[in-house]
Write an enzyme that holds these catalytic residues in place. Structure first.
Site, PDB file in Angstrom:
ATOM      1  N   GLY A  13      59.477  21.461  56.624  1.00  0.00           N
ATOM      2  CA  GLY A  13      59.069  22.549  57.506  1.00  0.00           C
ATOM      3  C   GLY A  13      60.234  23.431  57.902  1.00  0.00           C
ATOM      4  O   GLY A  13      60.139  24.664  57.885  1.00  0.00           O
ATOM      5  N   LYS A  14      61.352  22.798  58.263  1.00  0.00           N
ATOM      6  CA  LYS A  14      62.556  23.558  58.612  1.00  0.00           C
ATOM      7  C   LYS A  14      63.065  24.330  57.394  1.00  0.00           C
ATOM      8  O   LYS A  14      63.471  25.486  57.511  1.00  0.00           O
ATOM      9  CB  LYS A  14      63.658  22.625  59.116  1.00  0.00           C
ATOM     10  CG  LYS A  14      63.407  22.045  60.482  1.00  0.00           C
ATOM     11  CD  LYS A  14      64.569  21.166  60.887  1.00  0.00           C
ATOM     12  CE  LYS A  14      64.277  20.428  62.176  1.00  0.00           C
ATOM     13  NZ  LYS A  14      65.401  19.525  62.558  1.00  0.00           N
ATOM     14  N   ASP A  70      70.064  21.117  66.194  1.00  0.00           N
ATOM     15  CA  ASP A  70      69.761  19.962  67.022  1.00  0.00           C
ATOM     16  C   ASP A  70      68.854  20.486  68.121  1.00  0.00           C
ATOM     17  O   ASP A  70      69.089  21.570  68.663  1.00  0.00           O
ATOM     18  CB  ASP A  70      71.018  19.311  67.593  1.00  0.00           C
ATOM     19  CG  ASP A  70      70.754  17.872  68.050  1.00  0.00           C
ATOM     20  OD1 ASP A  70      69.854  17.219  67.481  1.00  0.00           O
ATOM     21  OD2 ASP A  70      71.440  17.398  68.965  1.00  0.00           O
ATOM     22  N   SER A  71      67.806  19.757  68.382  1.00  0.00           N
ATOM     23  CA  SER A  71      66.837  20.229  69.361  1.00  0.00           C
ATOM     24  C   SER A  71      66.140  19.061  70.015  1.00  0.00           C
ATOM     25  O   SER A  71      66.206  17.926  69.532  1.00  0.00           O
ATOM     26  CB  SER A  71      65.818  21.149  68.683  1.00  0.00           C
ATOM     27  OG  SER A  71      65.166  20.472  67.630  1.00  0.00           O
ATOM     28  N   TYR A 155      56.497  16.139  70.892  1.00  0.00           N
ATOM     29  CA  TYR A 155      55.902  16.228  72.225  1.00  0.00           C
ATOM     30  C   TYR A 155      54.927  17.407  72.362  1.00  0.00           C
ATOM     31  O   TYR A 155      54.445  17.679  73.463  1.00  0.00           O
ATOM     32  CB  TYR A 155      57.024  16.373  73.270  1.00  0.00           C
ATOM     33  CG  TYR A 155      57.997  15.221  73.265  1.00  0.00           C
ATOM     34  CD1 TYR A 155      57.778  14.101  74.051  1.00  0.00           C
ATOM     35  CD2 TYR A 155      59.142  15.244  72.467  1.00  0.00           C
ATOM     36  CE1 TYR A 155      58.667  13.032  74.040  1.00  0.00           C
ATOM     37  CE2 TYR A 155      60.035  14.188  72.443  1.00  0.00           C
ATOM     38  CZ  TYR A 155      59.793  13.075  73.235  1.00  0.00           C
ATOM     39  OH  TYR A 155      60.667  12.015  73.221  1.00  0.00           O
ATOM     40  N   LYS A 176      53.515  29.572  67.017  1.00  0.00           N
ATOM     41  CA  LYS A 176      54.585  28.647  67.394  1.00  0.00           C
ATOM     42  C   LYS A 176      55.943  29.153  66.893  1.00  0.00           C
ATOM     43  O   LYS A 176      56.923  29.150  67.637  1.00  0.00           O
ATOM     44  CB  LYS A 176      54.302  27.241  66.863  1.00  0.00           C
ATOM     45  CG  LYS A 176      55.328  26.229  67.335  1.00  0.00           C
ATOM     46  CD  LYS A 176      55.029  24.830  66.854  1.00  0.00           C
ATOM     47  CE  LYS A 176      56.141  23.899  67.288  1.00  0.00           C
ATOM     48  NZ  LYS A 176      56.007  22.545  66.741  1.00  0.00           N
TER      49      LYS A 176
END
Length: 194
Positions: A13-14, A70-71, A155, A176
């Site tokens: 996806g990234k 990073d997330s 989440y 999104k």
């Protein structure tokens, strides 16, 4: 001609999301797995330190420019937790369901349910780049106990966007990508790279 850029991730996806935008500024994005680069350790408590470590690791092992992110989700009542530990909040093995269960339990005794997703992207021209290009983004909402929506991951089903009346998991992928912390950071990075 597009220059090869190594994404310090193997997330499909990234790869798709980053590849589409970065091709506009001259880069052909490839996952680090194509170059047999193992995942880097992420020992730090700050997103930017982990992203920089991953980018330098990928650049060092490939000899090519690299990009890392990073997330995670940061909950104000929990002093920013889960933060950099978002993917492993409930421990190993990684489990979205267990992470969500732990987050809801930890937040139950707090009135403040405000939270935000945060993403930092780090681009390095080479492993020892003294001036990495850094971009970040944040996406504010609140944590709800009952999950809603089928999309997204992590989440997202518990992350309510009060202005929209929807959780992140109820948004289309286009919505999104437009609103999210990662989308914001990526657009900022593209502008800096121009």
């Amino acid at each position: 001609m597009l220059r090869t850029l190594v994404l310090a991730s193997n997330n499909a996806g990234k790869l798709k999301e980053f590849g589409q935008l970065l091709s506009r500024v001259g880069f052909d994005v490839h996952p680090q797995g194509e170059f047999n680069v193992p995942e880097a350790d992420e020992p730090y408590f700050a997103f930017v330190e982990n992203a920089l470590t991953k980018a330098r690791h990928a650049a060092r092992l490939t000899g090519k420019p690299a990009l890392a992110d990073d997330s995670g989700v940061c909950v104000n009542a929990l002093q920013g937790s889960p933060g950099v530990l978002s993917a492993r909040y409930a421990g190993e093995p990684k489990s979205d369901a267990e992470n969500n269960r732990k987050l809801i339990a930890d937040l139950a005794k707090h009135n403040d349910k405000s939270a935000y997703y945060y993403c930092v992207l780090v681009f390095v021209r080479h492993a020892d780049d003294p001036q990495p290009v850094i971009a970040d983004g944040s996406w504010h909402g609140e944590i709800i106990a009952e999950p809603r929506g089928e999309g997204g991951f992590g989440y997202d089903a518990h992350f309510l966007l009060p202005d929209l009346g929807k959780t992140a998991a109820e948004l289309t992928s286009l919505e999104k990508n437009t609103l999210s912390h990662r989308g914001q950071a990526l657009r900022t990075l593209v502008e800096k790279l121009r």
